[in-house]
Design a protein around this motif. Structure first.
Motif, PDB file in Angstrom:
ATOM      1  N   ASN A  46     -19.833   2.324   6.291  1.00 54.82           N
ATOM      2  CA  ASN A  46     -20.597   2.749   5.111  1.00 54.82           C
ATOM      3  C   ASN A  46     -21.241   1.568   4.378  1.00 54.82           C
ATOM      4  O   ASN A  46     -21.832   1.736   3.321  1.00 54.82           O
ATOM      5  N   ILE A  48     -19.697  -1.111   3.035  1.00 56.10           N
ATOM      6  CA  ILE A  48     -18.767  -1.825   2.163  1.00 56.10           C
ATOM      7  C   ILE A  48     -18.119  -2.967   2.952  1.00 56.10           C
ATOM      8  O   ILE A  48     -17.778  -2.819   4.124  1.00 56.10           O
ATOM      9  N   TYR A  67     -10.497  -5.840   2.301  1.00 65.81           N
ATOM     10  CA  TYR A  67     -10.818  -4.835   1.292  1.00 65.81           C
ATOM     11  C   TYR A  67     -10.551  -3.428   1.801  1.00 65.81           C
ATOM     12  O   TYR A  67     -10.662  -3.153   2.995  1.00 65.81           O
ATOM     13  N   HIS A  68     -10.220  -2.531   0.860  1.00 66.84           N
ATOM     14  CA  HIS A  68     -10.171  -1.098   1.145  1.00 66.84           C
ATOM     15  C   HIS A  68     -11.608  -0.589   1.256  1.00 66.84           C
ATOM     16  O   HIS A  68     -12.537  -1.242   0.786  1.00 66.84           O
ATOM     17  N   GLU A  69     -11.787   0.580   1.849  1.00 64.80           N
ATOM     18  CA  GLU A  69     -13.134   1.155   1.982  1.00 64.80           C
ATOM     19  C   GLU A  69     -13.791   1.443   0.643  1.00 64.80           C
ATOM     20  O   GLU A  69     -15.003   1.558   0.563  1.00 64.80           O
ATOM     21  N   ASN A  70     -12.998   1.524  -0.439  1.00 64.67           N
ATOM     22  CA  ASN A  70     -13.585   1.749  -1.766  1.00 64.67           C
ATOM     23  C   ASN A  70     -13.994   0.443  -2.441  1.00 64.67           C
ATOM     24  O   ASN A  70     -14.421   0.434  -3.582  1.00 64.67           O
ATOM     25  N   LEU A  94      -5.522   1.725  -4.947  1.00 61.69           N
ATOM     26  CA  LEU A  94      -6.560   2.505  -4.287  1.00 61.69           C
ATOM     27  C   LEU A  94      -7.332   3.195  -5.365  1.00 61.69           C
ATOM     28  O   LEU A  94      -8.277   3.672  -5.437  1.00 61.69           O
TER      29      LEU A  94
END
Length: 94
Positions: A46, A48, A67-70, A94
């Motif tokens: 995506n 990120i 990193y997290h996907e957010n 999260l």
């Protein structure tokens, strides 16, 4: 121009075309392979940032962040000559 280090930017896409990896690299002295040297970034599909850090002579060196996907930090720590050094700090937010 002898002994000059020329860096190039490599971009490796996902099969769907989005950038998966972007990093700087240089050609080995004998011209037979590419060596990662400098900033390395991995991206989620995506767009990120998933991970970022530095390479020196094709080995991880210095501070890296996952990193997290957010977009929030998942973990961070250091590498020395391709080996984890010290304690990595996991983040569970999260």
């Amino acid at each position: 121009m002898e002994n000059e280090k020329v860096l190039y930017i490599a971009e490796i896409p996902y099969e769907t075309g989005e950038i998966h990896f972007r990093y700087s690299c240089r050609l080995s002295e004998d011209g037979t392979k590419w060596i990662r040297d400098g900033l390395f970034t991995e991206y989620c599909q995506n767009g990120i940032v998933a991970s970022t850090g530095l390479y020196e002579d094709d080995l991880e060196n210095g501070h890296w962040i996952d990193y997290h996907e957010n977009g929030l930090i998942a973990a961070e720590g250091d590498y020395v000559n391709g080996e984890g050094a010290g304690k990595w700090s996991p983040r569970i937010f999260l």
